[in-house]
Design a protein around this motif. Structure first.
Motif, PDB file in Angstrom:
ATOM      1  N   SER A   1       0.891  -1.238   0.537  1.00 29.75           N
ATOM      2  CA  SER A   1      -0.205   0.141   0.136  1.00 29.75           C
ATOM      3  C   SER A   1       1.331   1.392  -0.146  1.00 29.75           C
TER       4      SER A   1
ATOM      5  N   SER B   1      -9.360  -3.638  -1.279  1.00 27.98           N
ATOM      6  CA  SER B   1      -8.691  -3.545  -0.196  1.00 27.98           C
ATOM      7  C   SER B   1      -8.104  -2.096   0.444  1.00 27.98           C
TER       8      SER B   1
ATOM      9  N   MET C   1      -7.480 -11.157   1.323  1.00 25.65           N
ATOM     10  CA  MET C   1      -7.229  -9.842   0.262  1.00 25.65           C
ATOM     11  C   MET C   1      -8.111 -10.394  -0.870  1.00 25.65           C
TER      12      MET C   1
END
Ligand code: 6CS
Ligand code: FE
Length: 297
Positions: free
Chosen positions: A153, A192, A228
């Protein structure tokens, strides 16, 4: 409320602190505006971005614009090969140019692109404010030698290493070459972006020198990734050169190595809300240089 938390330096997304990964619920909107008929995207596009965390726009640049940017990118690549500038990141094994940073500052053509009114109107709609460029770069992903970007991320890094307080930023990836499923395109895990994976491991000092070649800290654990992907699958929004992908700062994404002869170069521009300016890195460590994380807005 948000600004009081920031003043008190409350970390709402702690990461790289505990020895076990944790899942935290997203505390921020995804689409920060209310949609109406004068919004620059359709209701369907806005809802898609909210649910999936990204938006793919085919043919965003016209042929003339595209040629112009491709030429500039090739020119920059040739210059970068010979250059010692710290803006240039090389492939983890070898010396091919992997990324060149701060292109919106060093190349007027890309500065103009970063201010494209069609693009900005969408960005400002999604973030519901004026914005500035937090980071810009070209990733070259050369044929045969371009290496992967492991799952991550972006927000996790920008929060821990740069002090970005909240999830009110997004990335635009502009394809300078045709993207195929086989030349290492961007892979995203839809949905996600709604949870924050707090990662394990303490960040080494000057982490960026290694992480931009091969990221090993601030990466999610296998169990959460597996879950996920089971829930959301993996999308590879690929299209012709000139298409763009806009994706949320917290969506889990990555890309494979490119062993095909076809390079996959992309312009990356990260827009952050002016309401979300950087504070001291939440890791307590030294901030990364401004060509990676712009602090002068
Ligand atoms: O460091 C950054 O800002 C970006 N680059 C990598 C390899 N991971 C996190 C983030 O996307
Ligand atoms: Fe990323």
């Amino acid at each position: 409320h948000i600004s009081t938390l920031q003043e008190k330096k409350v970390d709402v997304y702690p990461s790289r602190i505990h020895s076990e990964p944790r899942i935290l619920k997203r505390q921020d909107p995804v689409v920060h505006s209310e949609w109406n008929t004068s919004s620059p995207v359709t209701k369907e596009q806005s809802d898609f971005y909210e649910q999936h965390g990204y938006l793919f726009l085919e043919g965003f640049l016209n042929q003339e614009e595209l040629k112009h940017y491709q030429k500039e990118a090739r020119d920059l690549q040739v210059t970068a090969r010979q250059s010692e500038s710290n803006h240039i990141i090389r492939e983890p094994e070898g010396s091919e140019v992997r990324s060149v940073f701060a292109i919106h500052e060093t190349r007027p053509v890309f500065q103009k692109l970063s201010q494209d009114s069609k693009l900005l109107s969408i960005v400002e709609y999604l973030l519901a404010s004026k914005t500035y460029i937090h980071q810009s770069r070209i990733n070259y992903k050369p044929g045969f030698t371009g290496k992967e970007f492991y799952w991550h991320s972006d927000f996790e890094t920008w929060h821990v290493e740069d002090g970005m307080p909240r999830m009110r930023a997004l990335s635009c990836s502009i394809a300078l070459e045709d993207n195929f499923h086989f030349n290492g395109p961007l892979m995203v895990v839809p949905g996600s972006h709604k949870e924050f994976v707090a990662c394990v491991g303490k960040t080494p000092d000057n982490h960026f020198k290694d992480s931009l070649r091969k990221q090993e800290y601030g990466v999610p654990d296998h169990d959460n990734l597996t879950r996920m992907v089971k829930e959301g699958g993996i999308d590879t929004p690929v299209g012709k050169a000139g298409s763009i992908v806009i994706f949320d700062c917290n969506i889990m994404h990555g890309s494979n190595s490119n062993i095909t002869p076809m390079p996959r170069s992309n312009i990356f521009m990260v827009y952050n809300s002016i309401e979300n300016k950087l504070v001291q890195p939440y890791s307590g460590q030294q901030a990364r240089p401004s060509y990676i994380a712009n602090r002068e807005t």
